[in-house]
Design a protein around this motif. Structure first.
Motif, PDB file in Angstrom:
ATOM      1  N   CYS A 172     -88.661 -68.876 -90.506  1.00  0.00           N
ATOM      2  CA  CYS A 172     -88.268 -70.003 -89.656  1.00  0.00           C
ATOM      3  C   CYS A 172     -86.783 -70.311 -89.804  1.00  0.00           C
ATOM      4  CB  CYS A 172     -89.088 -71.233 -90.014  1.00  0.00           C
ATOM      5  SG  CYS A 172     -90.792 -71.184 -89.437  1.00  0.00           S
ATOM      6  N   LEU A 173     -86.259 -70.206 -91.018  1.00  0.00           N
ATOM      7  CA  LEU A 173     -84.843 -70.505 -91.251  1.00  0.00           C
ATOM      8  C   LEU A 173     -83.927 -69.514 -90.530  1.00  0.00           C
ATOM      9  CD1 LEU A 173     -84.863 -71.403 -95.053  1.00  0.00           C
ATOM     10  CD2 LEU A 173     -84.688 -72.960 -93.104  1.00  0.00           C
ATOM     11  N   ARG A 174     -84.428 -68.362 -90.167  1.00  0.00           N
ATOM     12  CA  ARG A 174     -83.624 -67.364 -89.462  1.00  0.00           C
ATOM     13  C   ARG A 174     -83.585 -67.609 -87.950  1.00  0.00           C
ATOM     14  NH1 ARG A 174     -83.255 -62.643 -92.979  1.00  0.00           N
ATOM     15  NH2 ARG A 174     -82.948 -61.263 -91.199  1.00  0.00           N
ATOM     16  N   SER A 175     -84.397 -68.554 -87.471  1.00  0.00           N
ATOM     17  CA  SER A 175     -84.440 -68.807 -86.031  1.00  0.00           C
ATOM     18  C   SER A 175     -83.157 -69.491 -85.576  1.00  0.00           C
ATOM     19  CB  SER A 175     -85.645 -69.688 -85.684  1.00  0.00           C
ATOM     20  OG  SER A 175     -85.436 -71.012 -86.150  1.00  0.00           O
ATOM     21  N   PRO A 176     -82.753 -69.293 -84.319  1.00  0.00           N
ATOM     22  CA  PRO A 176     -81.543 -69.954 -83.805  1.00  0.00           C
ATOM     23  C   PRO A 176     -81.602 -71.472 -83.954  1.00  0.00           C
ATOM     24  CG  PRO A 176     -82.261 -68.234 -82.302  1.00  0.00           C
ATOM     25  CD  PRO A 176     -83.341 -68.367 -83.327  1.00  0.00           C
ATOM     26  N   ARG A 177     -82.779 -72.066 -83.759  1.00  0.00           N
ATOM     27  CA  ARG A 177     -82.922 -73.520 -83.873  1.00  0.00           C
ATOM     28  C   ARG A 177     -82.535 -73.986 -85.273  1.00  0.00           C
ATOM     29  NH1 ARG A 177     -86.285 -77.722 -81.798  1.00  0.00           N
ATOM     30  NH2 ARG A 177     -86.954 -79.198 -83.398  1.00  0.00           N
ATOM     31  N   MET A 178     -83.056 -73.315 -86.299  1.00  0.00           N
ATOM     32  CA  MET A 178     -82.777 -73.736 -87.664  1.00  0.00           C
ATOM     33  C   MET A 178     -81.350 -73.387 -88.079  1.00  0.00           C
ATOM     34  SD  MET A 178     -85.232 -75.462 -88.816  1.00  0.00           S
ATOM     35  CE  MET A 178     -84.676 -75.561 -90.525  1.00  0.00           C
ATOM     36  N   GLN A 179     -80.821 -72.278 -87.610  1.00  0.00           N
ATOM     37  CA  GLN A 179     -79.460 -71.901 -87.984  1.00  0.00           C
ATOM     38  C   GLN A 179     -78.433 -72.873 -87.424  1.00  0.00           C
ATOM     39  OE1 GLN A 179     -78.127 -69.332 -90.123  1.00  0.00           O
ATOM     40  NE2 GLN A 179     -80.229 -69.823 -90.722  1.00  0.00           N
ATOM     41  N   SER A 180     -78.746 -73.466 -86.285  1.00  0.00           N
ATOM     42  CA  SER A 180     -77.812 -74.452 -85.728  1.00  0.00           C
ATOM     43  C   SER A 180     -77.944 -75.804 -86.422  1.00  0.00           C
ATOM     44  CB  SER A 180     -78.063 -74.619 -84.232  1.00  0.00           C
ATOM     45  OG  SER A 180     -79.364 -75.141 -83.994  1.00  0.00           O
ATOM     46  N   ALA A 181     -79.090 -76.033 -87.079  1.00  0.00           N
ATOM     47  CA  ALA A 181     -79.332 -77.331 -87.702  1.00  0.00           C
ATOM     48  C   ALA A 181     -79.072 -77.347 -89.200  1.00  0.00           C
ATOM     49  CB  ALA A 181     -80.776 -77.770 -87.437  1.00  0.00           C
ATOM     50  N   ILE A 182     -79.085 -76.170 -89.831  1.00  0.00           N
ATOM     51  CA  ILE A 182     -79.062 -76.140 -91.289  1.00  0.00           C
ATOM     52  C   ILE A 182     -77.762 -76.722 -91.857  1.00  0.00           C
ATOM     53  CG2 ILE A 182     -78.077 -73.815 -91.527  1.00  0.00           C
ATOM     54  CD1 ILE A 182     -80.084 -73.355 -93.799  1.00  0.00           C
ATOM     55  N   ALA A 183     -76.656 -76.566 -91.140  1.00  0.00           N
ATOM     56  CA  ALA A 183     -75.374 -77.080 -91.637  1.00  0.00           C
ATOM     57  C   ALA A 183     -75.336 -78.604 -91.687  1.00  0.00           C
ATOM     58  CB  ALA A 183     -74.230 -76.556 -90.764  1.00  0.00           C
ATOM     59  N   THR A 184     -76.263 -79.248 -90.965  1.00  0.00           N
ATOM     60  CA  THR A 184     -76.277 -80.716 -90.948  1.00  0.00           C
ATOM     61  C   THR A 184     -77.334 -81.315 -91.880  1.00  0.00           C
ATOM     62  OG1 THR A 184     -77.876 -80.821 -89.120  1.00  0.00           O
ATOM     63  CG2 THR A 184     -75.537 -80.635 -88.539  1.00  0.00           C
ATOM     64  N   ARG A 185     -78.063 -80.472 -92.583  1.00  0.00           N
ATOM     65  CA  ARG A 185     -79.117 -80.974 -93.468  1.00  0.00           C
ATOM     66  C   ARG A 185     -78.512 -81.682 -94.680  1.00  0.00           C
ATOM     67  NH1 ARG A 185     -84.020 -80.861 -90.760  1.00  0.00           N
ATOM     68  NH2 ARG A 185     -84.164 -78.924 -89.580  1.00  0.00           N
ATOM     69  N   SER A 186     -79.278 -82.632 -95.207  1.00  0.00           N
ATOM     70  CA  SER A 186     -78.803 -83.417 -96.344  1.00  0.00           C
ATOM     71  C   SER A 186     -78.923 -82.639 -97.645  1.00  0.00           C
ATOM     72  CB  SER A 186     -79.623 -84.706 -96.456  1.00  0.00           C
ATOM     73  OG  SER A 186     -80.960 -84.395 -96.835  1.00  0.00           O
ATOM     74  N   ASN A 187     -78.246 -83.138 -98.666  1.00  0.00           N
ATOM     75  CA  ASN A 187     -78.362 -82.520 -99.987  1.00  0.00           C
ATOM     76  C   ASN A 187     -79.798 -82.586-100.503  1.00  0.00           C
ATOM     77  OD1 ASN A 187     -75.624 -81.895-100.060  1.00  0.00           O
ATOM     78  ND2 ASN A 187     -75.072 -83.786-101.137  1.00  0.00           N
ATOM     79  N   ASP A 188     -80.499 -83.668-100.187  1.00  0.00           N
ATOM     80  CA  ASP A 188     -81.894 -83.795-100.611  1.00  0.00           C
ATOM     81  C   ASP A 188     -82.757 -82.716 -99.975  1.00  0.00           C
ATOM     82  OD1 ASP A 188     -81.368 -85.942-102.223  1.00  0.00           O
ATOM     83  OD2 ASP A 188     -81.947 -87.450-100.730  1.00  0.00           O
ATOM     84  N   TRP A 189     -82.469 -82.413 -98.703  1.00  0.00           N
ATOM     85  CA  TRP A 189     -83.231 -81.354 -98.035  1.00  0.00           C
ATOM     86  C   TRP A 189     -82.994 -80.012 -98.715  1.00  0.00           C
ATOM     87  CZ3 TRP A 189     -82.257 -76.752 -95.538  1.00  0.00           C
ATOM     88  CH2 TRP A 189     -83.301 -76.215 -94.762  1.00  0.00           C
ATOM     89  N   PHE A 190     -81.734 -79.707 -99.058  1.00  0.00           N
ATOM     90  CA  PHE A 190     -81.448 -78.449 -99.739  1.00  0.00           C
ATOM     91  C   PHE A 190     -82.118 -78.406-101.108  1.00  0.00           C
ATOM     92  CE2 PHE A 190     -78.134 -77.970 -96.531  1.00  0.00           C
ATOM     93  CZ  PHE A 190     -78.172 -76.612 -96.301  1.00  0.00           C
ATOM     94  N   TRP A 191     -82.171 -79.542-101.796  1.00  0.00           N
ATOM     95  CA  TRP A 191     -82.858 -79.586-103.074  1.00  0.00           C
ATOM     96  C   TRP A 191     -84.331 -79.237-102.898  1.00  0.00           C
ATOM     97  CZ3 TRP A 191     -87.044 -82.030-105.154  1.00  0.00           C
ATOM     98  CH2 TRP A 191     -87.161 -81.985-106.543  1.00  0.00           C
ATOM     99  N   SER A 192     -84.951 -79.794-101.868  1.00  0.00           N
ATOM    100  CA  SER A 192     -86.359 -79.499-101.596  1.00  0.00           C
ATOM    101  C   SER A 192     -86.546 -78.032-101.237  1.00  0.00           C
ATOM    102  CB  SER A 192     -86.871 -80.379-100.453  1.00  0.00           C
ATOM    103  OG  SER A 192     -86.785 -81.745-100.793  1.00  0.00           O
ATOM    104  N   LEU A 193     -85.612 -77.492-100.457  1.00  0.00           N
ATOM    105  CA  LEU A 193     -85.686 -76.089-100.056  1.00  0.00           C
ATOM    106  C   LEU A 193     -85.700 -75.170-101.262  1.00  0.00           C
ATOM    107  CD1 LEU A 193     -85.412 -73.699 -98.032  1.00  0.00           C
ATOM    108  CD2 LEU A 193     -82.934 -74.075 -98.108  1.00  0.00           C
TER     109      LEU A 193
END
Length: 251
Positions: A172-193
């Motif tokens: 899912c992270l490789r999809s165009p939708r997620m690639q355009s959104a991942i740069a705006t994710r919060s630090n908490d989201w990256f921690w969860s990831l």
């Protein structure tokens, strides 16, 4: 397993998770159905169809789907075991699981949201939206109520239902939708990831992880600062390029 087979009156318990009531052809002592009766063989096939119909048309039954599945190892009579496999076969090809968007889909097209322990229990639930999953790999999350009914049940896995895996998330992270959104994710989201990947990543998924943009990289330039996502391998290349440039300026 305490439910009974009835022919107007109780006949026997055979390990089924639901009551079966029909005009069975019984033995003389009324202790069991006659296993060599063609009528009973036909009725047994009808029972499987009725169970599937109840799951499809009754929301209450559908929420208890996993508990309604007959399991061969719990059935004490060989006559009833084919019905258990037939119920599962029919359900696998029917849209009987309600998704978070309200649609009904086949069990193999639905994932359960991953849950960890403690603090991870909540944060993992929000790594992907239902739309992220749908656009990423064409699947959807089971609704919360029906997902709870399926979670942890052996019968659910036999239908093809399972929790989201690390591989599902990476795809899912490789999809165009997620690639355009991942740069705006919060630090908490990256921690969860990274918490999820640390707990669930399998050895066979490592090549996919290494080639998937997972990091938010900020590159500062005097003329055009920008942020982008980067895979582990490309991040290393960018870091090496910056170090080379800095050494060149030092000379």
């Amino acid at each position: 397993s305490k439910c009974v087979v009835l022919a107007y009156l109780p006949v026997s318990r055979v390990g089924l998770p639901f009551v079966v009531h029909a005009d069975w052809d019984l033995t003389a002592a009324r202790e069991q159905v006659r296993e060599d009766s063609r009528w009973n063989l036909w009725l047994r096939g009808v029972v499987a169809e009725v169970v599937v119909g109840a799951v499809k048309n009754d929301a209450i039954v559908r929420r208890s789907l996993a508990r309604c599945l007959p399991e061969e190892e719990h059935i004490t009579s060989g006559f009833w075991k084919p019905m258990a496999s037939e119920v599962r076969r029919l359900l696998c090809r029917e849209a009987v699981v309600r998704t978070e968007d309200g649609a009904l889909r086949k069990p193999e097209e639905v994932l359960l949201r991953a849950r960890g322990e403690g603090g991870e229990r909540v944060t993992w639930l929000h790594l992907l939206s239902n739309q992220d999953l749908k656009e990423g790999i064409g699947m959807e999350f089971a609704s919360e109520e029906e997902g709870e009914g399926l979670r942890g049940a052996e019968g659910a896995s036999r239908l093809g239902c399972r929790e989201m895996s690390a591989r599902d998330l990476l795809l899912c992270l490789r999809s165009p939708r997620m690639q355009s959104a991942i740069a705006t994710r919060s630090n908490d989201w990256f921690w969860s990831l990274f918490s999820f990947l640390h707990a669930r990543l399998q050895p066979e998924d490592i090549p996919l992880a290494l080639s998937t943009p997972l990091f938010r990289v900020t590159v500062h330039r005097p003329d055009a600062p920008f942020s982008s996502s980067s895979s582990p391998s490309s991040a290393a290349r960018q870091r090496g390029a910056r170090e080379t440039a800095e050494r060149g300026r030092g000379r």
